[in-house]
Scaffold this active site. Sequence first.
Site, PDB file in Angstrom:
ATOM      1  N   GLY A 133       1.531   5.153   1.450  1.00 28.16           N
ATOM      2  CA  GLY A 133       1.484   5.636   2.827  1.00 28.16           C
ATOM      3  C   GLY A 133       2.730   5.257   3.609  1.00 28.16           C
ATOM      4  O   GLY A 133       2.885   5.665   4.759  1.00 28.16           O
ATOM      5  N   HIS A 134       3.629   4.469   2.972  1.00 22.42           N
ATOM      6  CA  HIS A 134       4.857   4.053   3.643  1.00 22.42           C
ATOM      7  C   HIS A 134       6.087   4.684   2.993  1.00 22.42           C
ATOM      8  O   HIS A 134       7.204   4.249   3.232  1.00 22.42           O
ATOM      9  CB  HIS A 134       5.011   2.533   3.603  1.00 22.42           C
ATOM     10  CG  HIS A 134       3.819   1.789   4.104  1.00 22.42           C
ATOM     11  ND1 HIS A 134       3.310   2.000   5.364  1.00 22.42           N
ATOM     12  CD2 HIS A 134       3.015   0.863   3.524  1.00 22.42           C
ATOM     13  CE1 HIS A 134       2.251   1.216   5.540  1.00 22.42           C
ATOM     14  NE2 HIS A 134       2.051   0.529   4.430  1.00 22.42           N
TER      15      HIS A 134
ATOM     16  N   ASP B  34      -1.579  -8.278   0.882  1.00 20.83           N
ATOM     17  CA  ASP B  34      -0.361  -8.303   0.070  1.00 20.83           C
ATOM     18  C   ASP B  34       0.006  -9.736  -0.303  1.00 20.83           C
ATOM     19  O   ASP B  34       0.298 -10.046  -1.460  1.00 20.83           O
ATOM     20  CB  ASP B  34       0.820  -7.682   0.838  1.00 20.83           C
ATOM     21  CG  ASP B  34       0.700  -6.160   0.957  1.00 20.83           C
ATOM     22  OD1 ASP B  34      -0.307  -5.605   0.481  1.00 20.83           O
ATOM     23  OD2 ASP B  34       1.616  -5.541   1.515  1.00 20.83           O
TER      24      ASP B  34
ATOM     25  N   HIS C 272       0.448   0.537   9.747  1.00 26.32           N
ATOM     26  CA  HIS C 272      -0.835   1.026   9.260  1.00 26.32           C
ATOM     27  C   HIS C 272      -1.608   1.630  10.413  1.00 26.32           C
ATOM     28  O   HIS C 272      -2.829   1.686  10.403  1.00 26.32           O
ATOM     29  CB  HIS C 272      -1.657  -0.105   8.646  1.00 26.32           C
ATOM     30  CG  HIS C 272      -0.941  -0.827   7.564  1.00 26.32           C
ATOM     31  ND1 HIS C 272      -0.143  -1.900   7.803  1.00 26.32           N
ATOM     32  CD2 HIS C 272      -0.883  -0.589   6.235  1.00 26.32           C
ATOM     33  CE1 HIS C 272       0.373  -2.321   6.647  1.00 26.32           C
ATOM     34  NE2 HIS C 272      -0.055  -1.542   5.692  1.00 26.32           N
TER      35      HIS C 272
ATOM     36  N   GLY D 142       0.820  -1.203   0.000  1.00 27.69           N
ATOM     37  CA  GLY D 142       0.000   0.000   0.000  1.00 27.69           C
ATOM     38  C   GLY D 142       0.853   1.252   0.000  1.00 27.69           C
ATOM     39  O   GLY D 142       1.997   1.236   0.468  1.00 27.69           O
TER      40      GLY D 142
END
Lengths: 331, 331
Positions: free
Chosen positions: B55-56, B109, B217, B53
């Site tokens: 956001g990392h 994932d 997350h 995802g």
Amino acid sequence: MKKFMNRAETLVTESLAGLVAAHERLVTFGADGKFVRRRSLRPGKVSLISGGGAGHEPMHVGFVGRGMLDAACTGHVFTSPTPDQIIAAIRETDGGEGCLLIVKNYDGDVMNFEMASEFVAAEHRIATVVVRDDVDPGGSKRSQGRRGVAGTLVVEKLLGAAAEAGWRLDELSALGESLNGRIRTMGVSLRGVTVPDTERETFVLAEDEMEIGVGIHGEPGRARVKFATADEIVETMLEAILGELVSERDEKLLMFINGYGGTPASELYLVYNTAKAQCERLGLTIARSLVGTYVTSLDMAGLSITVARLADRELSLWDAPVDTAALRWGD
Amino acid sequence: MKKFMNRAETLVTESLAGLVAAHERLVTFGADGKFVRRRSLRPGKVSLISGGGAGHEPMHVGFVGRGMLDAACTGHVFTSPTPDQIIAAIRETDGGEGCLLIVKNYDGDVMNFEMASEFVAAEHRIATVVVRDDVDPGGSKRSQGRRGVAGTLVVEKLLGAAAEAGWRLDELSALGESLNGRIRTMGVSLRGVTVPDTERETFVLAEDEMEIGVGIHGEPGRARVKFATADEIVETMLEAILGELVSERDEKLLMFINGYGGTPASELYLVYNTAKAQCERLGLTIARSLVGTYVTSLDMAGLSITVARLADRELSLWDAPVDTAALRWGD
């Protein structure tokens, strides 16, 4: 205020010790721990020394190394280093070619670097560049005229490469002065910061507000306005920046998107994408770019945009290898 | 929620476009913009593909380049990339030596990389390493067992160097599996994050609380406890990490202090200083270190500590040159 620290009194020295330990290949403490310097000083080059209050990391300690600074003097948070620190750095790093002091335009910094400079004038050749890259700050109380902010990185990189290439003190000083007219930065903040010593908050913003034209000590800026889209924010900032940078035919643009400490890389890259597109619509090409968190204001959420108009020779200085904790690239 | 963006729907693609534009020397978009890959693929080596995802950032797109990944597939914020993206990356980057998929241990994932892998099984040799470096998360709902967190950087760096050096697919896969037992990470958060799409806050902490054992997350961690000094926080974290890493005589330690996006470098270096001193008091020497903001959780305030036990051969892989947007060093 939640901050990873032990005591406010030791947070700067503990953080510097961590940086020196993590990058011991590159840097070491100078005499009595008063400053951080390159591990190996190179004879026959002008020594470049900068410094300022802590709270802006990785600037300046993260810029010490081959191709950039020889030494950096760090004061307490948002507090100038003392003349004593600067004098020690001059004495330890001047190999006979003189020292160039790179100083951000804040009264305390300018005064302390000047005092140090006068103190050693009989023994060392010293020149000073006072960086003033901020867009016209209007009524800021912390500086005389424009402040030195994220554009300081650009000045230190270009002068560092030039010093490495053997430029003399007067040549470096002239380049530094010339850059002052060709680099402009504007900042925007989404949240004020709390200074660890005082627990005092610099300013408070509502959930839908941002502060435009902010400095790197949480100084209030030109205006407090409603938060907006990235496109709109960038448009406001570029208008102010480009308005103060009259373009000349033979110069190319370097754009630097700088995070203030609390803004993630994903947002900085989004802003770069927007800023690049807006410049291209104005017929301006970005020849070089840098995106990252380099000149901070503790953990302030926000960012600054810096644009520099550079000649080809200066682009080559930008491209020259640099090996520091924070900025690193090869040939 | 104040975030530099235009619309939630386009924030990932705009941010990726900015990264690709800022690092066009290194990376380019793959077919239909489905992934980011090295600008120049090198024939004769195994292709390393990761993703997850958004956001990392800078993980994983910032790790694409010589000495690390060949391609990275990015989903929406905190959302797995689709099998379609992964299949496209495999097809475009496999030069005949096969693909190694590096996947963080989250159900979505793992499932999507597995589906992609099965889909192309007739045409491509594929192996998968599922990274599980988090300390035992107890009752987390988002993964089966240990999660893949900041230690993923270490796995990608070591495998990237090995692939560059010509290791075969089965050798890389074996090294990846072996690393899983020797890398442990623990995180601490000072503030939950708000996911841009949903405007949902992951968790809310009081002014004097922190969340220990948190994931990337914003998953709640092992315990919500009173905020403490850096010394105390590090002691708690190292105890958990080292308790799961039985030391062996011939291995050396790599320590990685990772910021979650909203924590400035000065605090990360202070934590490194503390962690290094505590390790030394335990008779452990840190052979290599990395301090910086690499594996984030939007703008979460907090950090993680990763410790890896590495053999000399693996330290050489760590030291090998790497040239990516986020991680860069030479010989």
